[in-house]
Design a protein around this motif. Structure first.
Motif, mmCIF file in Angstrom:
data_model
loop_
_atom_site.group_PDB
_atom_site.id
_atom_site.type_symbol
_atom_site.label_atom_id
_atom_site.label_comp_id
_atom_site.label_asym_id
_atom_site.label_seq_id
_atom_site.Cartn_x
_atom_site.Cartn_y
_atom_site.Cartn_z
ATOM 1 N N GLY A 88 45.101 38.311 -30.629
ATOM 2 C CA GLY A 88 44.075 38.718 -31.584
ATOM 3 C C GLY A 88 42.833 37.851 -31.498
ATOM 4 N N LYS A 89 43.006 36.585 -31.139
ATOM 5 C CA LYS A 89 41.867 35.678 -30.953
ATOM 6 C C LYS A 89 41.657 35.536 -29.447
ATOM 7 C CE LYS A 89 41.366 32.505 -34.042
ATOM 8 N NZ LYS A 89 41.467 31.259 -34.859
ATOM 9 N N THR A 90 40.837 36.415 -28.900
ATOM 10 C CA THR A 90 40.714 36.572 -27.446
ATOM 11 C C THR A 90 40.324 35.285 -26.743
ATOM 12 O OG1 THR A 90 40.026 38.864 -27.827
ATOM 13 C CG2 THR A 90 39.647 37.952 -25.641
ATOM 14 N N VAL A 91 39.353 34.555 -27.276
ATOM 15 C CA VAL A 91 38.857 33.355 -26.599
ATOM 16 C C VAL A 91 39.960 32.308 -26.500
ATOM 17 C CG1 VAL A 91 37.962 32.319 -28.745
ATOM 18 C CG2 VAL A 91 36.994 31.639 -26.537
ATOM 19 N N LEU A 92 40.784 32.191 -27.521
ATOM 20 C CA LEU A 92 41.884 31.220 -27.501
ATOM 21 C C LEU A 92 42.964 31.654 -26.522
ATOM 22 C CD1 LEU A 92 43.257 28.697 -28.658
ATOM 23 C CD2 LEU A 92 44.193 30.134 -30.483
ATOM 24 N N TRP A 93 43.337 32.931 -26.581
ATOM 25 C CA TRP A 93 44.374 33.441 -25.688
ATOM 26 C C TRP A 93 43.961 33.286 -24.227
ATOM 27 C CZ3 TRP A 93 49.192 34.509 -24.970
ATOM 28 C CH2 TRP A 93 49.597 35.365 -23.943
ATOM 29 N N GLU A 115 37.349 21.485 -20.174
ATOM 30 C CA GLU A 115 36.592 22.477 -20.959
ATOM 31 C C GLU A 115 37.537 23.383 -21.751
ATOM 32 O OE1 GLU A 115 34.234 24.608 -18.182
ATOM 33 O OE2 GLU A 115 33.048 22.856 -17.556
ATOM 34 N N LEU A 116 38.633 23.764 -21.102
ATOM 35 C CA LEU A 116 39.589 24.635 -21.783
ATOM 36 C C LEU A 116 40.235 23.929 -22.963
ATOM 37 C CD1 LEU A 116 41.307 26.255 -18.661
ATOM 38 C CD2 LEU A 116 39.741 27.376 -20.254
ATOM 39 N N GLU A 117 40.534 22.642 -22.802
ATOM 40 C CA GLU A 117 41.114 21.893 -23.915
ATOM 41 C C GLU A 117 40.156 21.846 -25.105
ATOM 42 O OE1 GLU A 117 43.960 20.605 -24.673
ATOM 43 O OE2 GLU A 117 44.947 21.203 -22.833
ATOM 44 N N GLU A 118 38.870 21.744 -24.829
ATOM 45 C CA GLU A 118 37.877 21.753 -25.909
ATOM 46 C C GLU A 118 37.858 23.109 -26.622
ATOM 47 O OE1 GLU A 118 33.963 20.519 -24.889
ATOM 48 O OE2 GLU A 118 34.632 18.706 -23.845
ATOM 49 N N ILE A 119 37.934 24.184 -25.833
ATOM 50 C CA ILE A 119 37.965 25.529 -26.430
ATOM 51 C C ILE A 119 39.198 25.679 -27.311
ATOM 52 C CG2 ILE A 119 38.236 27.993 -25.918
ATOM 53 C CD1 ILE A 119 36.613 27.491 -23.337
ATOM 54 N N ILE A 120 40.332 25.226 -26.794
ATOM 55 C CA ILE A 120 41.579 25.331 -27.560
ATOM 56 C C ILE A 120 41.494 24.513 -28.837
ATOM 57 C CG2 ILE A 120 44.038 24.731 -27.526
ATOM 58 C CD1 ILE A 120 43.953 25.436 -24.480
ATOM 59 N N ALA A 121 40.969 23.293 -28.736
ATOM 60 C CA ALA A 121 40.843 22.442 -29.922
ATOM 61 C C ALA A 121 39.869 23.043 -30.932
ATOM 62 C CB ALA A 121 40.391 21.046 -29.509
ATOM 63 N N VAL A 598 47.178 12.342 -27.361
ATOM 64 C CA VAL A 598 46.597 11.995 -26.054
ATOM 65 C C VAL A 598 45.548 13.029 -25.661
ATOM 66 C CG1 VAL A 598 47.096 11.774 -23.580
ATOM 67 C CG2 VAL A 598 48.649 10.758 -25.261
ATOM 68 N N PHE A 599 45.884 14.322 -25.831
ATOM 69 C CA PHE A 599 44.958 15.392 -25.457
ATOM 70 C C PHE A 599 43.706 15.408 -26.325
ATOM 71 C CE2 PHE A 599 48.321 18.392 -23.385
ATOM 72 C CZ PHE A 599 48.354 17.538 -22.290
ATOM 73 N N SER A 600 43.804 14.882 -27.535
ATOM 74 C CA SER A 600 42.645 14.911 -28.433
ATOM 75 C C SER A 600 41.588 13.876 -28.054
ATOM 76 C CB SER A 600 43.096 14.669 -29.880
ATOM 77 O OG SER A 600 43.626 13.361 -30.030
ATOM 78 N N ASP A 601 41.927 12.944 -27.141
ATOM 79 C CA ASP A 601 40.953 11.957 -26.653
ATOM 80 C C ASP A 601 40.000 12.659 -25.692
ATOM 81 O OD1 ASP A 601 39.495 9.930 -25.577
ATOM 82 O OD2 ASP A 601 41.194 8.794 -24.788
#
Length: 651
Positions: A88-93, A115-121, A598-601
């Motif tokens: 349902g949330k296309t950009v996240l999926w 970049e993808l991790e930033e989008i996901i966050a 760790v990923f949030s750094d």
């Protein structure tokens, strides 16, 4: 947010509405109402751009994101249920999907990974699964199914998943067509709470009066060939519209009287030269007034005439049920169910989906075999059945008249056509093909059959799903006036409240029969099972405890001690397993949280090598899968432990 100007739509010779002006503002919830066939769903499709209007325009301020319910139940058969909602949330999926591809491609550029991790966050991706699970549970889709493919669900539950997908998309505007269909009473309450907290625009079509009353801040009425917005919920709309119609009637009477006076003047003086100019002027006045009156002056709303008569009264005891049980594979829906129904009882059977309400009716009518127990219909009992899938019982290669006359071949043509007319089948409607019947028409045709067969027991399974407000009101009055017996399964709280004289509540592990109205039941039960979302685990525990307190004498101290020891002995291994699972779950959650930290750094993905990132990601995925497995085991073992507690009277 959305403004509509001069909107018009027609299908062939039928004009749905014309010259309609509407405004939909953020923070407000609009219920679209009107008779079946007046264009409610058409208006929704015009707003979403899925259908074009014949005239007028729809202006969307700021390009809002529109949320609609996907109607293709089979588009996601191979996808995990949780993933279907995530889409349902296309950009996240898409970010999650691309991330997976990079992890499995040694030659993929790792710069994109950051970049993808930033989008996901930015899209709260690391709490998305938790949020989705809450939605699915609120809509009655059990946790144990969330990681299974969509194809394991029935059609009704697939619709719930697609509704969760729509809600998860975080739209600015929600457009929902009959969202409560296929929801049980607890899920409806969850949806009500969700929509009341929604900050965007809500536009919905529903025939559930209580749902509209609880949700709507405004009511959009399609009638008289136009669209008008009223402030307030459905009940407030009814009052305001009644005043409008009274004024409309008064104005029409005044206009007709004035036209009559003008016509008399013209007739009297048209031959006189001295009055010719005045007569001509008055003729133009009549022409203008008649043109103004060309707009529809009669409402498109029509109420069927429903009167159920019984062929003869039943005996005092209508139905005796003793120890009925039924399972489907490993899933038990009815367990040791016993009750009696007496002449003129009107029993509403309530409870969440999956507890066996429809199954019980099918067993009692011989459409399904029971596993255990017995039941017996009383003397001179003639039940008539309205099935939830009633349209399947109508021959598609027939006409309403032919189908009904074949069921009652001894009735006269006039009697059959008379009942069809009462159910709003008039003129050519009686001879059109039954394959072309709408859901509402099919429901009214089945009700016509029940009228003609004159059963003294009416068995109805969700009869309001396809009926408009006027038909629901007519059915309500007919059931209330019926001198026979009624067994009713319905999530429509307005209908249950008005009709029921007894309540049979089916629960996941028990049941209770309450002798009294729904309001009296609520007062005693203290929980509105048709209004309030409750956690099933807590409700099962509370219901079982209350039932035990009613049935058993207070235990003396020695007996309490014996039962406590017996519980400790029988549950020792089980309690150890539950405790071990809880520790394992806590450990897994801590490990997942550490990887998320760790990923949030923001500098991690530039410092770490590709192999390390892949390793961490795969480790997190394995931990999450293990967590889901442990959670499923814990739920199973914890449920068994709760059953042991109930067995030995432990709290």
């Amino acid at each position: 947010m959305i403004s509509v100007k001069g909107l018009a739509k027609r299908y062939g010779a039928q004009e749905l509405f014309s010259n309609a002006d509407i405004r939909f503002d953020p923070g407000k919830r609009y219920g679209i109402v009107g008779a079946n066939g007046t264009g409610k769903s058409t208006l929704l499709r015009i707003l979403t751009g899925d259908e074009s209007a014949d005239a007028g325009e729809v202006h969307l301020s700021g390009k809002p994101k529109m949320g609609t319910l996907n109607q293709d139940h089979f588009a996601f058969e191979e996808h995990r249920i949780l993933d279907v909602v995530m889409q349902g949330k296309t950009v996240l999926w898409e970010a999650f999907e691309e991330k997976e591809r990079i992890l499995h491609d040694p030659n993929a550029p790792m710069e994109r990974f950051s970049e993808l991790e930033e989008i996901i966050a930015d899209n709260d991706g690391y709490i998305a699964e938790s949020r989705i699970s809450e939605m699915l549970e609120g809509l009655g889709v059990p946790t144990s199914k969330h990681l299974e493919p969509m194809q394991v669900l029935s059609g009704g539950y697939k619709l719930r998943v697609l509704l969760a997908q729509c809600l998860f998309s975080d739209p600015d505007v929600l457009l929902l067509d009959e969202p409560t269909n296929h929801l049980d009473i607890l899920s409806i309450r969850w949806l009500e709470d969700y929509l009341r907290q929604f900050r965007g625009v809500v536009i919905l079509v529903s025939h559930d009066r209580e749902f509209l009353n609880r949700i709507c801040t405004h009511t959009v009425d399609i009638d008289y060939g136009t669209i008008k917005t009223y402030t307030g919920n459905y009940d407030a709309f009814l009052e305001a519209k009644a005043l409008d119609e009274e004024m409309r009637r008064i104005e029409a009477e005044k206009a007709e009287k004035r036209i009559g006076e003008l016509q008399s003047f013209i007739t009297k003086y048209k031959a006189k030269a001295s009055k010719a100019r005045q007569a001509g002027s008055k003729a133009k006045m009549i022409e203008k007034m008649e043109k103004d009156m060309d707009a529809p002056i009669y409402s498109s709303r029509c109420s069927p005439t429903i009167r159920f008569q019984q062929c003869r009264p039943t005996g005092k005891t209508v139905l005796s049920v003793e120890g009925i049980s039924k399972s489907f594979a490993d899933h038990q829906v009815l367990k040791d169910l016993s009750f009696e129904v007496y002449r003129q009882d009107k029993v509403a059977i309530i409870g969440p989906n999956g507890v066996g309400k429809s199954t019980l009716l099918k067993i009692l009518l011989g459409h399904l075999e029971k596993d255990a127990g017995s039941f017996e219909w009383g003397h001179e009992t003639y039940p008539e059945y309205f099935s939830q899938d009633h349209s399947d019982s109508i021959d598609p290669n027939s006409t309403p008249y032919q189908w009904l006359h074949n069921i009652v071949p001894t009735e006269t043509i006039g009697a059959v056509r008379g009942v069809l007319g009462q159910m709003l089948f008039s003129g050519d409607d009686v001879d059109k093909t039954t394959a072309a019947l709408s859901g509402g028409e099919a429901a009214r045709l089945v009700l016509a059959k029940m009228i003609m067969l004159k059963g003294n027991i009416l068995v109805l399974d969700e009869p309001t799903n396809h009926l408009d407000m006027e038909s629901i009101e007519a059915l309500l009055e007919a059931l209330r006036d019926f001198e026979g017996t009624v067994l009713l399964v319905s999530h429509n709280r307005y209908l249950v409240r008005a009709v029921a004289t007894k309540i049979l509540e089916l629960k996941p592990d028990s049941y209770q029969m309450f002798d009294g109205t729904y309001d009296a039941y609520l007062e005693k039960a203290g929980e509105d099972h048709l209004n309030y979302q409750v956690e099933l685990a807590n409700q099962k525990k509370k219901s079982k405890k209350e039932e035990d307190n009613r049935k058993k004498e207070p235990l003396d101290k020695r007996k309490e001690a014996d039962q406590r020891k017996a519980f400790q002995r029988e549950s020792k291994l089980l309690r150890e397993e539950v405790e071990a699972l809880e520790k394992a779950i806590e450990t897994l959650e801590n490990k997942i949280e550490a990887i998320n930290d760790v990923f949030s750094d923001p500098n991690y993905f530039t410092k770490a090598g590709p192999e390390e990132i892949r390793g961490k990601t795969q480790e997190k995925k394995a931990l999450e899968e293990s967590l889901q497995e442990k959670m499923g085991q814990w739920e199973t073992q914890h449920a068994v432990l709760e059953e042991l507690k109930d067995k030995f009277g432990q709290t």
